[in-house]
Design an enzyme around this catalytic site. Structure first.
Site, mmCIF file in Angstrom:
data_model
loop_
_atom_site.group_PDB
_atom_site.id
_atom_site.type_symbol
_atom_site.label_atom_id
_atom_site.label_comp_id
_atom_site.label_asym_id
_atom_site.label_seq_id
_atom_site.Cartn_x
_atom_site.Cartn_y
_atom_site.Cartn_z
ATOM 1 C CG ASP A 200 -2.108 1.173 2.209
ATOM 2 O OD1 ASP A 200 -1.902 1.764 0.472
ATOM 3 O OD2 ASP A 200 -2.614 1.029 2.063
ATOM 4 C CE LYS A 226 -4.236 8.738 0.790
ATOM 5 N NZ LYS A 226 -4.034 9.160 2.590
HETATM 6 N N1 PMP Z 1 -4.023 3.230 2.884
HETATM 7 C C1 PMP Z 1 -3.352 3.893 3.562
HETATM 8 C C2 PMP Z 1 -2.305 3.900 3.659
HETATM 9 C C3 PMP Z 1 -4.113 5.432 3.035
HETATM 10 O O1 PMP Z 1 -3.588 6.709 3.667
HETATM 11 C C4 PMP Z 1 -5.177 5.673 2.531
HETATM 12 C C5 PMP Z 1 -5.724 7.304 2.500
HETATM 13 N N2 PMP Z 1 -5.868 7.600 3.552
HETATM 14 C C6 PMP Z 1 -5.664 4.753 1.544
HETATM 15 C C7 PMP Z 1 -4.794 3.342 1.907
HETATM 16 C C8 PMP Z 1 -7.258 4.835 1.247
HETATM 17 O O2 PMP Z 1 -7.896 5.737 0.501
HETATM 18 P P1 PMP Z 1 -8.129 6.207 -0.689
HETATM 19 O O3 PMP Z 1 -8.996 6.774 0.251
HETATM 20 O O4 PMP Z 1 -7.806 7.055 -1.128
HETATM 21 O O5 PMP Z 1 -9.044 4.908 -1.123
#
Ligand code: PMP
Length: 408
Positions: A200, A226
């Site tokens: 991830d 992000k």
């Molecule tokens: N994994 C991590 C480490 C994250 O920081 C995030 C978002 N905060 C997610 C998964 C999920 O991402 P998204 O909400 O953009 O699908």
């Protein structure tokens, strides 16, 4: 601080930094939730909607062909950014969808009793999809524990491995604490044990070089929002040798080579995984955002953010009662802390009155914050990005100090 880093120019690229909140200049310290967007990315996005609208991969007309080329150029940009091959890059709507995709498509290769290892540092998006398939297919989900420092316990990871372990799903950077995991060490052990690996990269993508060839995992996921791109676009990278075995988890238009009344034949990868009209403008904008980052340089970004974080840690650690979680050496741009007897949401609200945006609570990482670290007041998370400066860090430390004087 790096001389190569033109912070004035970078700040001028982000119009949102000029707004005021409750008459105070905005200090945006919540980039781990989502980053601000540079004007040049948004200008290109609005140009696409205003003058270049079409659907892709379908029509013979010029607008469609031009947009199809732009969409594939975006895929090339992503591939170059993470050192992948173009056909390994699948556009999704975000990290969450990418992980659900792998969980749903890959689980059918696991037999009952197979084991999946994840870590206690994971975002809910890298926990729930595995809980679901574990229940559905009778799999066993194991969690790597944390050390008291918040870092993962590598020895515990190795002790969890058995002949039944099929997959390791691990974050590169904890969104709650900012700790960067030494993922290569985990990958090396997993490979030796024939365990597939999903990384991830949602939190690490904007400040750490991501090289899928060097990492040598099997899947890697991240979200565009992000890394200075719009919401609604994400990436699932799949190692080429797995593309044929992976089953599309949804079907529809644009992903077939032929269809009759009873069956269909799939198009080649990555198109077979992108059913329906994809987020065209968002994907192209992600390509532009990655170019923006490349022009500044990821190493410059990393070094700059680390220098701000060092100043932030230094300032906060001098405040009585503040406990920063996680050693500075393991973090780049996130500082999370607790204050004995004070709930994080009170700190967040008082900072907001002064125009300072931080995130408080469990950060979609409840198993980590509550179960593993035993924190019931939530964490106050300050996250930095390319457009923050030292003045903002100093102002934030000062405001935290004042807040705590009021609250205690
Ligand atoms: N994994 C991590 C480490 C994250 O920081 C995030 C978002 N905060 C997610 C998964 C999920 O991402 P998204 O909400 O953009 O699908």
């Amino acid at each position: 601080m790096s001389n190569l880093y033109d912070i004035k120019k970078i700040r001028s690229d982000f119009p949102q930094l000029t707004i005021k909140l409750k008459k105070n200049p905005l200090i945006y310290l919540d980039s781990a939730a989502t980053t601000l967007k540079p004007k040049e990315v948004i200008d290109k996005l609005s140009d696409l909607y205003l003058f270049k609208t079409a659907n892709i991969h379908r029509a013979a007309h010029e607008l469609s062909q031009n947009l199809s080329t732009d969409y594939e150029t975006a895929r090339e940009n992503v591939a170059n950014f993470i050192n992948a091959k173009q056909n390994e890059v699948i556009f999704t709507k975000g990290t969450t969808e990418s992980i659900n995709f792998v969980a749903q498509s890959y689980a059918k290769y696991f037999s009952k009793g197979s084991e999946i290892i994840i870590s206690s540092l994971e975002h809910h998006s890298n926990i729930l999809p595995w809980q679901n398939i574990a229940k559905e297919y009778g799999l066993v989900l194991k969690f790597i524990k944390c050390l008291p420092s918040g870092e993962l316990d590598f020895n515990h990871f190795t002790s969890l491995i058995s002949k039944k372990t099929k997959l390791l799903a691990l974050t590169i950077c904890s969104n709650a604490l900012g700790i960067i995991n030494p993922v290569k060490d985990y990958i090396n052990v997993a490979k030796k044990n024939k365990i597939k690996i999903l990384l991830d990269a949602a939190q690490s993508i904007s400040s750490n070089i991501t090289d899928v060839k060097k990492l040598d995992a099997d899947f890697l996921v991240f979200s565009g929002h992000k890394i200075f791109a719009p919401t609604g676009i994400g990436v699932l990278w799949v190692k080429e040798n797995l593309l044929e075995t992976l089953k599309p988890y949804q079907v529809g238009g644009g992903m077939i080579s032929s269809v009759d009344k009873n069956s269909y034949a799939l198009a080649c990868a990555p198109y077979r995984f992108e059913a329906g009209t994809p987020p065209i403008v968002q994907a192209i904008s992600l390509g532009h955002a990655l170019n923006y980052v490349k022009n500044i340089g990821l190493q410059n970004i990393h070094d700059y953010e680390k220098s701000l974080l060092t100043a932030l840690d230094e300032g906060l650690s001098k405040i009585d009662g503040v406990k920063i979680i996680g050693p500075l050496k393991s973090r780049v741009n996130i500082c999370s802390f607790t204050v004995e007897g004070v709930h994080s949401s009170d700190i967040g609200q008082l900072l907001s009155v002064q125009g300072i945006c931080v995130r408080t609570g469990n950060h979609c990482a409840q198993p980590l914050v509550v179960e593993e670290l035993g924190i019931n007041t939530g964490l106050t998370r300050i996250s930095l990005s390319i457009y923050n400066n030292l003045e903002e860090v100093v102002a934030c430390v000062d405001s935290v100090k004042k807040c705590l004087e009021m609250l205690r």
